[in-house]
Design an enzyme around this catalytic site. Structure first.
Site, PDB file in Angstrom:
ATOM      1  CG  ASP A 222      -4.983  -1.337  -3.086  1.00  0.00           C
ATOM      2  OD1 ASP A 222      -5.335  -2.519  -2.872  1.00  0.00           O
ATOM      3  OD2 ASP A 222      -4.938  -0.479  -2.189  1.00  0.00           O
TER       4      ASP A 222
ATOM      5  CE1 TYR B 102      -4.942  -3.614   4.604  1.00  0.00           C
ATOM      6  CE2 TYR B 102      -2.568  -3.600   4.362  1.00  0.00           C
ATOM      7  CZ  TYR B 102      -3.822  -3.801   3.824  1.00  0.00           C
ATOM      8  OH  TYR B 102      -3.953  -4.169   2.526  1.00  0.00           O
TER       9      TYR B 102
ATOM     10  CB  SER C 172      -8.316  -0.057  -2.638  1.00  0.00           C
ATOM     11  OG  SER C 172      -7.474   0.116  -1.529  1.00  0.00           O
TER      12      SER C 172
ATOM     13  CD  GLN D 173      -2.908   5.770  -3.681  1.00  0.00           C
ATOM     14  OE1 GLN D 173      -2.968   6.618  -4.569  1.00  0.00           O
ATOM     15  NE2 GLN D 173      -3.014   6.064  -2.413  1.00  0.00           N
TER      16      GLN D 173
ATOM     17  NE  ARG E  33      -4.385  -1.340   0.951  1.00  0.00           N
ATOM     18  CZ  ARG E  33      -5.552  -1.549   1.481  1.00  0.00           C
ATOM     19  NH1 ARG E  33      -5.715  -1.440   2.764  1.00  0.00           N
ATOM     20  NH2 ARG E  33      -6.579  -1.834   0.724  1.00  0.00           N
TER      21      ARG E  33
HETATM   22  P1  NAD Z   1      -9.203  -3.745   6.169  1.00  0.00           P
HETATM   23  O1  NAD Z   1     -10.147  -4.294   5.165  1.00  0.00           O
HETATM   24  O2  NAD Z   1      -8.067  -4.570   6.617  1.00  0.00           O
HETATM   25  O3  NAD Z   1     -10.051  -3.374   7.477  1.00  0.00           O
HETATM   26  C1  NAD Z   1     -11.238  -2.606   7.394  1.00  0.00           C
HETATM   27  C2  NAD Z   1     -11.293  -1.619   8.527  1.00  0.00           C
HETATM   28  O4  NAD Z   1     -11.558  -2.307   9.756  1.00  0.00           O
HETATM   29  C3  NAD Z   1     -10.014  -0.830   8.747  1.00  0.00           C
HETATM   30  O5  NAD Z   1     -10.284   0.541   8.631  1.00  0.00           O
HETATM   31  C4  NAD Z   1      -9.609  -1.202  10.159  1.00  0.00           C
HETATM   32  O6  NAD Z   1      -9.003  -0.130  10.860  1.00  0.00           O
HETATM   33  C5  NAD Z   1     -10.951  -1.549  10.774  1.00  0.00           C
HETATM   34  N1  NAD Z   1     -10.894  -2.319  12.022  1.00  0.00           N
HETATM   35  C6  NAD Z   1     -10.057  -3.334  12.384  1.00  0.00           C
HETATM   36  N2  NAD Z   1     -10.335  -3.754  13.627  1.00  0.00           N
HETATM   37  C7  NAD Z   1     -11.387  -3.012  14.061  1.00  0.00           C
HETATM   38  C8  NAD Z   1     -12.145  -2.982  15.262  1.00  0.00           C
HETATM   39  N3  NAD Z   1     -11.866  -3.793  16.291  1.00  0.00           N
HETATM   40  N4  NAD Z   1     -13.157  -2.077  15.363  1.00  0.00           N
HETATM   41  C9  NAD Z   1     -13.444  -1.233  14.345  1.00  0.00           C
HETATM   42  N5  NAD Z   1     -12.773  -1.212  13.190  1.00  0.00           N
HETATM   43  C10 NAD Z   1     -11.753  -2.089  13.046  1.00  0.00           C
HETATM   44  O7  NAD Z   1      -8.622  -2.333   5.732  1.00  0.00           O
HETATM   45  P2  NAD Z   1      -8.782  -1.518   4.387  1.00  0.00           P
HETATM   46  O8  NAD Z   1     -10.155  -0.959   4.335  1.00  0.00           O
HETATM   47  O9  NAD Z   1      -8.348  -2.332   3.250  1.00  0.00           O
HETATM   48  O10 NAD Z   1      -7.730  -0.341   4.593  1.00  0.00           O
HETATM   49  C11 NAD Z   1      -7.587   0.370   5.796  1.00  0.00           C
HETATM   50  C12 NAD Z   1      -6.839   1.644   5.554  1.00  0.00           C
HETATM   51  O11 NAD Z   1      -5.634   1.415   4.800  1.00  0.00           O
HETATM   52  C13 NAD Z   1      -7.557   2.675   4.675  1.00  0.00           C
HETATM   53  O12 NAD Z   1      -8.556   3.356   5.279  1.00  0.00           O
HETATM   54  C14 NAD Z   1      -6.390   3.552   4.284  1.00  0.00           C
HETATM   55  O13 NAD Z   1      -6.058   4.460   5.288  1.00  0.00           O
HETATM   56  C15 NAD Z   1      -5.285   2.579   4.126  1.00  0.00           C
HETATM   57  N6  NAD Z   1      -5.082   2.343   2.676  1.00  0.00           N
HETATM   58  C16 NAD Z   1      -3.959   2.853   2.091  1.00  0.00           C
HETATM   59  C17 NAD Z   1      -3.750   2.659   0.745  1.00  0.00           C
HETATM   60  C18 NAD Z   1      -2.517   3.196   0.076  1.00  0.00           C
HETATM   61  O14 NAD Z   1      -1.781   3.904   0.684  1.00  0.00           O
HETATM   62  N7  NAD Z   1      -2.265   2.842  -1.155  1.00  0.00           N
HETATM   63  C19 NAD Z   1      -4.661   1.939  -0.016  1.00  0.00           C
HETATM   64  C20 NAD Z   1      -5.810   1.453   0.607  1.00  0.00           C
HETATM   65  C21 NAD Z   1      -6.003   1.658   1.951  1.00  0.00           C
END
Ligand code: NAD
Length: 415
Positions: free
Chosen positions: A169, A268, A172, A166, A161
């Site tokens: 990805d 994450y 996402s 991006q 990430r």
């Molecule tokens: P994910 O599918 O692994 O998890 C989904 C969400 O669940 C996350 O936001 C996580 O914080 C949340 N979570 C985990 N445990 C929890 C709990 N006990 N209670 C409530 N929420 C909880 O994650 P995702 O959606 O694939 O990505 C998370 C973050 O990663 C994004 O919001 C973003 O900031 C980052 N991201 C960065 C890039 C990049 O830089 N290229 C790309 C995609 C996402």
């Protein structure tokens, strides 16, 4: 053809040549000489996506690759063979012909298609490149089985990430679609409408929706529920999520939990201990009981999803409430049965497992953009130089020369 072409403006540009041109020539590499890119029909029951869409074919052909598509591979996603052919792809007369390509592109390679996917193993051969989703951390045995065939395996779930990756990805892209679909499922299951309406027949109050986990899927779920007129609240353990939730017009549910260490590498969430989750469940009980719809998306990469909604919490929800649990690997609600819809008292619990496949056209379009961007990154002059100094190559390469080479997948296998 013109009409569909205009539906895919993303692919009008050809990042491939650009990427190929700027490759450094002095890197250490081992060249694998393959010119054909194969796309097969997905075989997981209910999987309607396809790894490439016709609009990306011309750019691949321009770089010297030949695209071979199994007949009917795109049909369920809305991309007939004729459209692929008109964009320069060859339609294979058999699955075996597409499987024989030097580089095989799949939505679901073996780890993501544990039963039907096994049938293709005999067709794979040493040195062939396979790129697809394959859950290597969750299902490392499947990665080991693929490694045994001698293929060079790249796992799309492991795309780092980082900014320059991006547009590759897949997680996402697919989470965006899952978040959108989860809300539509909830809206059609709930016995209430989402928006507030003032009519001659009285006033209808808006549905109250609580989103647990405000990552990519959760944020899209918030936006979609808001567009339908619901009153939306959300919670995430990552402190950075609060501002994002609020910027979408939802309320961030405050909980007195120590979340300072909740965000790990790559944005994450980190796994917390059972004491933390116990406290979180306690604090969420009242919030859950106040909502008509709960959509859970909370996940920890490569691990089982934390259980955040207990049977007792479900029993305290208003009659007719709906839970849509889209957290992969077990779900966030202890009652969820993946792939099933069940009734607990007056509450309906849905555990959909492949929501992106319910939006197959756009899902395939986004997937194709992601996978061809990775392909462009990996291919040079129709070959696959494996530049292990490059983070994207290193992080996504799971197997080569008969061995699982990715350190985290090796660790998951106990190697
Ligand atoms: P994910 O599918 O692994 O998890 C989904 C969400 O669940 C996350 O936001 C996580 O914080 C949340 N979570 C985990 N445990 C929890 C709990 N006990 N209670 C409530 N929420 C909880 O994650 P995702 O959606 O694939 O990505 C998370 C973050 O990663 C994004 O919001 C973003 O900031 C980052 N991201 C960065 C890039 C990049 O830089 N290229 C790309 C995609 C996402």
């Amino acid at each position: 053809m013109r009409v569909l072409g205009s539906l895919h403006p993303l692919f009008g540009r050809t990042p491939i040549c650009h990427n190929l041109d700027r490759r450094k020539s002095n890197m250490h590499h081992e060249a694998l000489n393959y010119m054909e890119v194969g796309v097969v029909r997905e075989t997981l029951p209910g999987e309607r996506r396809v790894a490439l869409v016709p609009a990306v074919v011309p750019a691949l052909v321009k770089t010297g690759l030949e695209v071979v598509v199994e007949a009917g591979a795109g049909a369920a996603a809305g991309f007939p063979d004729e459209l692929f052919r008109s964009r320069g792809a060859k339609i294979a007369s058999s699955r075996a012909e597409a499987l024989a390509a030097g580089a095989l592109l799949q939505v679901r390679a073996l780890g993501c298609n544990p039963e039907a996917g096994r049938a293709d193993l005999v067709a794979l051969r040493p040195g062939q490149v396979v790129i697809g989703m394959c859950e290597p951390l969750w299902n490392p045995q499947a990665a080991a089985e693929l490694a045994k065939t001698g293929v060079t395996l790249f796992a799309l779930e492991l795309i780092p990430r980082i900014t320059r990756a991006q547009s590759m990805d897949v997680l996402s892209s697919m989470a965006t679609l899952a978040g959108y679909r989860s809300v539509l499922l909830a809206a059609t299951t709930l016995g209430k409408m989402f928006p507030m309406l003032t009519t001659a027949a009285g006033t209808v109050t808006p549905a109250k929706v609580f989103i647990v986990g405000a990552g990519v899927a959760g944020l899209q779920a918030i936006a979609t529920a808001r567009r339908l007129g619901a009153v939306v609240s959300a919670y995430d353990v990552r402190p950075a999520a609060k501002e994002q939730v609020q910027s979408l017009g939802a309320k961030f549910v405050e909980m007195p939990l120590d979340t300072a260490a909740a965000e790990g590498k790559g944005g994450y969430a980190q796994a917390m201990d059972e004491e933390f989750y116990g406290r979180q469940r306690e604090l969420m009980t009242r919030v859950v009981a106040e909502h008509d719809v709960v959509i859970t998306t909370a996940a920890i990469p490569g691990q089982k999803a934390p259980v955040l909604i207990t049977r007792e919490m479900v029993d305290h929800m208003p009659p007719g409430s709906v839970i849509v649990d889209i957290a992969e690997r077990g779900g966030n609600c202890e009652l969820t049965r993946p792939g099933e819809t069940l009734q607990q008292g007056n509450v309906t619990i849905l555990g959909p497992t492949n929501l992106p496949a319910d939006v197959p056209l756009h899902a395939s379009q986004m997937f194709a953009k992601n996978i061809t961007t990775l392909l462009a990154h990996l291919v040079r002059d129709g070959k696959f130089p494996l530049d292990m100094t490059d983070e994207i190559t290193r992080e996504t390469l799971v197997a080569r020369d008969g061995q699982v080479v990715h350190p985290r997948v090796r660790a998951a296998l106990g190697l």
